[in-house]
Motif scaffolding. Structure first.
Motif, short mmCIF file in Angstrom:
data_model
loop_
_atom_site.label_atom_id
_atom_site.label_comp_id
_atom_site.label_asym_id
_atom_site.label_seq_id
_atom_site.Cartn_x
_atom_site.Cartn_y
_atom_site.Cartn_z
N PRO A 14 6.08 34.91 -63.58
CA PRO A 14 5.84 33.54 -64.06
C PRO A 14 6.95 32.56 -63.68
CG PRO A 14 5.31 35.13 -65.78
CD PRO A 14 5.97 35.91 -64.67
N ALA A 15 8.20 33.02 -63.67
CA ALA A 15 9.31 32.13 -63.29
C ALA A 15 9.21 31.73 -61.83
CB ALA A 15 10.65 32.81 -63.57
N ARG A 16 8.82 32.68 -61.00
CA ARG A 16 8.67 32.38 -59.57
C ARG A 16 7.49 31.45 -59.35
NH1 ARG A 16 8.60 37.02 -54.83
NH2 ARG A 16 8.10 35.66 -53.07
N GLU A 17 6.41 31.65 -60.10
CA GLU A 17 5.27 30.73 -60.02
C GLU A 17 5.72 29.31 -60.33
OE1 GLU A 17 2.30 29.05 -63.12
OE2 GLU A 17 2.03 31.23 -63.02
N ARG A 18 6.45 29.15 -61.43
CA ARG A 18 6.93 27.83 -61.84
C ARG A 18 7.81 27.21 -60.77
NH1 ARG A 18 11.41 25.67 -64.26
NH2 ARG A 18 11.07 23.99 -65.79
N ASP A 19 8.74 28.00 -60.21
CA ASP A 19 9.64 27.48 -59.19
C ASP A 19 8.88 27.02 -57.95
OD1 ASP A 19 11.78 27.97 -60.83
OD2 ASP A 19 12.39 29.83 -59.83
N LEU A 20 7.87 27.81 -57.54
CA LEU A 20 7.08 27.44 -56.37
C LEU A 20 6.30 26.16 -56.61
CD1 LEU A 20 5.67 30.90 -55.21
CD2 LEU A 20 7.00 29.32 -53.80
N VAL A 21 5.65 26.09 -57.77
CA VAL A 21 4.84 24.91 -58.08
C VAL A 21 5.72 23.66 -58.10
CG1 VAL A 21 3.53 23.76 -59.91
CG2 VAL A 21 3.01 26.13 -59.32
N LEU A 22 6.86 23.74 -58.76
CA LEU A 22 7.73 22.57 -58.86
C LEU A 22 8.36 22.22 -57.50
CD1 LEU A 22 9.40 23.10 -62.34
CD2 LEU A 22 7.43 21.69 -61.73
N ALA A 23 8.59 23.24 -56.67
CA ALA A 23 9.09 22.96 -55.32
C ALA A 23 8.05 22.21 -54.50
CB ALA A 23 9.47 24.27 -54.62
N PHE A 24 6.78 22.61 -54.63
CA PHE A 24 5.71 21.89 -53.94
C PHE A 24 5.60 20.45 -54.47
CE2 PHE A 24 3.30 26.13 -53.14
CZ PHE A 24 4.09 26.36 -52.03
N CYS A 25 5.73 20.30 -55.79
CA CYS A 25 5.65 18.96 -56.38
C CYS A 25 6.81 18.08 -55.88
CB CYS A 25 5.68 19.04 -57.90
SG CYS A 25 4.19 19.76 -58.62
N ALA A 26 7.99 18.69 -55.73
CA ALA A 26 9.14 17.95 -55.22
C ALA A 26 8.90 17.47 -53.80
CB ALA A 26 10.39 18.81 -55.29
N ARG A 27 8.07 18.19 -53.07
CA ARG A 27 7.70 17.78 -51.71
C ARG A 27 6.50 16.84 -51.71
NH1 ARG A 27 10.62 22.04 -51.66
NH2 ARG A 27 11.83 22.70 -49.86
N GLN A 28 6.11 16.43 -52.91
CA GLN A 28 5.08 15.42 -53.11
C GLN A 28 3.73 15.81 -52.51
OE1 GLN A 28 6.72 11.66 -51.83
NE2 GLN A 28 8.10 11.55 -53.58
N VAL A 29 3.33 17.08 -52.69
CA VAL A 29 1.99 17.47 -52.28
C VAL A 29 0.98 16.65 -53.07
CG1 VAL A 29 2.66 19.81 -51.60
CG2 VAL A 29 1.93 19.37 -53.96
N ASP A 30 -0.20 16.47 -52.50
CA ASP A 30 -1.22 15.68 -53.17
C ASP A 30 -1.90 16.46 -54.29
OD1 ASP A 30 -0.69 13.67 -51.34
OD2 ASP A 30 -2.24 14.35 -49.95
#
Length: 378
Positions: free
Chosen positions: A108-124
């Motif tokens: 779950p921690a890795r899931e959160r980190d990946l999701v937030l990393a994608f959000c930081a890259r401003q995915v749509d």
């Protein structure tokens, strides 16, 4: 000899090389009208010579979009998720988007980190196969306007995003009922970790099929955990060594099925090497002392059709299709990972196009494919 330029060429470099204004280069790059054909040809020659590439990131950011989505799955090496990923990519390509993909590894921690990393890259937008059950971390992203769809498993409580699932309980219920219909009353159940939604749902289907047939639920026949080979080997050997062992197995996902087949094949090979069908395995255990498991091959009359001699005499139905299952004659409950990915991606792009409304939850059907291993009788 001029100084060698370093870094990527820019539109200014192209303009200087072609001897034109920056605006002229911009019009050529963006296929806009108003440029003399001879001038456009000269600009294109400079682009080709310098190796200039348009900066789509800057262009899309100016429009408020990045033309990208993030996809978080369990494991990119799992054939199930490769099918899902390819379908997502196909839909994204049709919508002029590309896909960032990452594996959570059921962390779950890795899931959160990946999701937030994608959000930081401003995915749509995001498509998430969740590893955890707490998705409160997404609230600020939702408030900022990001769209998300959950696939294969639902989000945690309170997260009202679109969700697309397979009918896990119904598929498992169908597979176990199929074994019961062929006369099996002692059916082992091997599945993934009980922390995983799909594994829990498939266990529910197993229990419902037993209850519908008036059969008791026996915890000694159930084993849930990671599908690594050594754990599965220990589980299968424990089941076959029970005083009243199962005559059939239901395996809860593709990797568990493959691991189980390897164990059963090794047991069958061991029995064959010691001629167990001749020694009759007194008291259910081999008198040649080459293993403590009971020998289903002898109990079921030896080698049968569809490779039953390689299944230690057990009937078997697995959840999820896998490569070569048809050649091996393995009866399976098939879900459609491509349709799962396709549906999730279409739901996401529907949201990105402006569709509002409450979160939707879709459940896709499964189907039983009979190939022989699930059709033998005790």
């Amino acid at each position: 000899m001029g100084e060698k330029r370093s870094g990527r060429p820019t539109m200014n470099d192209v303009a200087a090389a072609a001897g034109v204004a920056l605006k002229t280069v911009s019009r050529v790059v963006n296929n806009e009208p108003g440029v003399n054909p001879a001038t456009a040809e000269r600009v294109q020659a400079a682009i080709d010579r310098l190796g200039y590439r348009r900066n789509d990131s800057a262009r899309t950011l100016r429009r408020g979009r990045t033309a990208s989505i993030g996809l978080v799955i369990e494991d990119v090496a799992d054939p199930f998720y490769s099918g899902l990923s390819r379908a997502v990519e196909d839909v994204a390509l049709r919508n002029d988007h590309f896909v960032f993909t990452g594996s959570s590894g059921e962390d779950p921690a890795r899931e959160r980190d990946l999701v937030l990393a994608f959000c930081a890259r401003q995915v749509d937008g995001l498509i998430i196969v969740p590893a955890g059950t707490d998705h409160g971390y997404l609230a600020p992203e939702f408030d900022a306007g990001i769209k998300a769809v959950f696939a294969d498993r639902p989000p945690g409580a309170g997260c009202r995003a679109d969700t697309v699932l397979s009918d896990n309980a119904g598929g498992s219920r169908t597979g176990v009922a199929h074994l019961i219909a062929h006369g099996h009353r002692r059916i082992g159940f091997l599945a993934d970790s009980p922390a995983i939604f799909t594994a829990v749902e498939r266990l529910r289907g197993y229990r419902e099929a037993l209850a519908a047939a008036g059969l008791p639920y026996d915890e000694s026949l159930v084993a849930m955990g990671p599908p690594d080979q050594e754990r599965v080997r220990a589980v299968v050997e424990r089941l076959l060594a029970l005083p009243d062992p199962p005559t059939a197995l239901f395996t809860g996902n593709g990797r568990t099925t493959v691991a189980t087949l390897r164990v059963l094949d090794a047991i069958s090979a061991r029995c064959s090497a010691y001629h167990c069908s001749a020694c009759r395995c007194s008291n259910g255990r081999c008198s040649n002392d080459h293993g403590s498991v009971r020998h289903g091959a002898e109990r079921h009359g030896g080698t049968g059709r569809h490779g039953q001699g390689r299944l230690a005499g057990l009937a078997l139905v697995g959840f999820d299709d896998f490569e070569l299952a048809d050649l091996l004659g393995i009866t399976i409950v098939a879900q459609d990972p491509s349709r799962l990915g396709l549906t999730a991606a279409e739901m996401l792009f529907r949201r990105l196009s402006g569709h509002a409304g409450p979160g939707l939850r879709l459940e896709l059907p499964t189907r039983l494919i009979e190939r022989g291993s699930g059709e033998t009788v005790p």
